[in-house]
Design an enzyme around this catalytic site. Structure first.
Site, PDB file in Angstrom:
ATOM      1  N   ARG A  70     -21.086   2.680   0.945  1.00 53.08           N
ATOM      2  CA  ARG A  70     -19.763   3.514   0.864  1.00 53.08           C
ATOM      3  C   ARG A  70     -19.920   4.063  -0.433  1.00 53.08           C
ATOM      4  NH1 ARG A  70     -15.036   0.843   4.131  1.00 53.08           N
ATOM      5  NH2 ARG A  70     -16.424   0.364   6.241  1.00 53.08           N
ATOM      6  N   ASP A 114       2.843   3.595  -0.916  1.00 55.94           N
ATOM      7  CA  ASP A 114       1.269   3.362  -0.679  1.00 55.94           C
ATOM      8  C   ASP A 114       0.725   3.641  -2.021  1.00 55.94           C
ATOM      9  OD1 ASP A 114      -0.740   3.412   2.145  1.00 55.94           O
ATOM     10  OD2 ASP A 114      -1.597   3.829   0.136  1.00 55.94           O
TER      11      ASP A 114
HETATM   12  C1  LIG Z   1      -4.889   0.273   7.370  1.00 56.10           C
HETATM   13  S1  LIG Z   1      -3.716   1.002   6.360  1.00 56.10           S
HETATM   14  C2  LIG Z   1      -1.906   0.331   7.042  1.00 56.10           C
HETATM   15  C3  LIG Z   1      -1.166   1.496   7.463  1.00 56.10           C
HETATM   16  C4  LIG Z   1       0.377   0.936   8.173  1.00 56.10           C
HETATM   17  N1  LIG Z   1       0.917  -0.381   7.513  1.00 56.10           N
HETATM   18  C5  LIG Z   1      -0.407   0.293   9.624  1.00 56.10           C
HETATM   19  O1  LIG Z   1      -0.267  -0.903   9.901  1.00 56.10           O
HETATM   20  O2  LIG Z   1      -0.661   0.950  10.421  1.00 56.10           O
HETATM   21  C6  LIG Z   1      -3.604   0.116   4.710  1.00 56.10           C
HETATM   22  C7  LIG Z   1      -2.904   1.085   3.529  1.00 56.10           C
HETATM   23  O3  LIG Z   1      -2.526   0.032   2.331  1.00 56.10           O
HETATM   24  C8  LIG Z   1      -3.100   0.869   1.508  1.00 56.10           C
HETATM   25  N2  LIG Z   1      -3.334  -0.041   0.160  1.00 56.10           N
HETATM   26  C9  LIG Z   1      -4.530  -0.858   0.086  1.00 56.10           C
HETATM   27  N3  LIG Z   1      -4.319  -1.461  -1.193  1.00 56.10           N
HETATM   28  C10 LIG Z   1      -3.191  -1.090  -1.403  1.00 56.10           C
HETATM   29  C11 LIG Z   1      -2.309  -1.921  -2.714  1.00 56.10           C
HETATM   30  N4  LIG Z   1      -2.899  -2.483  -3.663  1.00 56.10           N
HETATM   31  N5  LIG Z   1      -1.196  -1.461  -2.804  1.00 56.10           N
HETATM   32  C12 LIG Z   1      -0.468  -0.734  -1.926  1.00 56.10           C
HETATM   33  N6  LIG Z   1      -1.079  -0.106  -0.862  1.00 56.10           N
HETATM   34  C13 LIG Z   1      -2.315  -0.506  -0.535  1.00 56.10           C
HETATM   35  C14 LIG Z   1      -4.058   1.708   1.863  1.00 56.10           C
HETATM   36  O4  LIG Z   1      -4.114   3.067   0.930  1.00 56.10           O
HETATM   37  C15 LIG Z   1      -3.873   2.171   3.131  1.00 56.10           C
HETATM   38  O5  LIG Z   1      -3.187   3.322   3.230  1.00 56.10           O
END
Ligand SMILES: C[S@@+](CC[C@H](N)C(=O)[O-])C[C@H]1O[C@@H](n2cnc3c(N)ncnc32)[C@H](O)[C@@H]1O
Length: 288
Positions: free
Chosen positions: A49, A158
């Site tokens: 990646r 986010d």
């Molecule tokens: C797979 S998505 C989940 C979205 C939604 N909660 C769902 O279940 O459909 C994961 C999200 O977590 C966010 N994320 C990852 N690490 C994070 C952090 N340290 N603090 C806040 N958000 C984070 C990513 O940017 C991403 O948008």
């Protein structure tokens, strides 16, 4: 006589290797900055990646790339780094049993409290492109059309500023309509392009979007009636997850609920504070 094929191998650009020390330094940075857990088993994935990011930036090796993302002026590439190692995958009414639980067990109480003048707060933590908070807002409005006039608010946060821009825009490809129950389609409108639809102003009024890294300090001082943090903690290592669940438990009002992702489990001190009441749904029990 047919000429012998010319050997061009020596001219092919060499792919930079990811040295063991470089992987460790990247994993260490990802953990301290974003809470991401990158065990050695993920080295190939990390390489595959990030090599694309190196190429895009025209950088020679992973050490140079790491120095680049650490530089204070390179926030945009830091976001790219995080996006490359996580996923923003989400959908409307994802894990729909959570929204059924919310509608069937919590909504009536929420509405009567709000009508009695109470303050109701919800948090979609790791909201990605916004489908999760918009699902919640539409569900609330369906039973409480004047919700925007009451003290009901959803915080949608986010870490990724680019995905938050998409969330704020509230425009989605037409094929995502199917995941939204028909009864709520009155909150969807055609967008300028007929390949897209847009979310109505009423659900938007309930939501505030904010950039927030879950492993850093949180500015909120007041408790939440329900927190949705689903499919985010899976990227964190076990101690970081336990700490996060504990902080969520502290940030939940007594009698408030925590919804987590299907492959996640509470651990650490939160286990004593939150009682399971459904599939990956927990209620905060009174402190003894
Ligand atoms: C797979 S998505 C989940 C979205 C939604 N909660 C769902 O279940 O459909 C994961 C999200 O977590 C966010 N994320 C990852 N690490 C994070 C952090 N340290 N603090 C806040 N958000 C984070 C990513 O940017 C991403 O948008």
């Amino acid at each position: 006589m047919i000429p012998a094929p010319v050997q061009l191998d020596h001219l092919a650009p060499q792919l930079p290797q990811m040295e063991a020390g470089e992987f460790e330094a990247i994993a260490d940075y990802a953990k301290t900055t974003f809470g991401l857990h990158l065990p050695l088993a993920k080295k190939e994935m990390v390489f595959a990646r990030l090599i694309k990011r190196l190429r895009r930036r025209g950088l020679q090796d992973f050490s140079t790339y790491l120095a680049f993302i650490k530089h204070k002026d390179n926030a945009e590439e830091r976001s790219e780094f995080l996006s490359a190692l996580t996923t923003n995958v989400t959908q409307f009414f994802r894990e729909s049993h959570h929204f059924d639980f919310f509608r069937d067990h919590l909504l009536a109480g929420i509405i009567s409290k709000a009508r009695a003048g109470h303050r109701l707060r919800f948090w979609s933590a790791g909201c990605s492109a916004g489908q999760e908070p918009y699902s919640l807002a539409m569900l609330i409005l369906d039973s409480c059309p004047d919700a925007a006039l009451l003290d009901i608010k959803i915080l949608a946060s986010d870490i990724d500023p680019r995905i938050l821009d998409i969330a704020r825009r509230g425009q989605y490809p037409a094929d995502q309509r199917a995941a939204i129950p028909e009864a709520l389609h009155r909150f969807l409108h055609p967008a300028a392009s007929d390949q897209m639809f847009t979310i109505d102003a009423e659900p938007r009024k309930l939501i505030s979007f904010a950039e927030l890294n879950l492993i850093e300090d949180w500015p909120m001082r007041q408790g939440f009636d329900a927190i949705f943090c689903r499919n985010v903690a899976i990227y964190f290592d076990a101690p970081t997850q336990s700490r996060l669940w504990h902080r969520f438990a502290q940030q939940t009002k007594e009698g408030g609920h925590l919804f987590i992702g299907h492959s996640e489990r509470l651990s650490g001190p939160a286990v004593a504070q939150m009682r399971s009441v459904g599939i990956t749904v927990y209620v905060k029990t009174p402190t003894p």
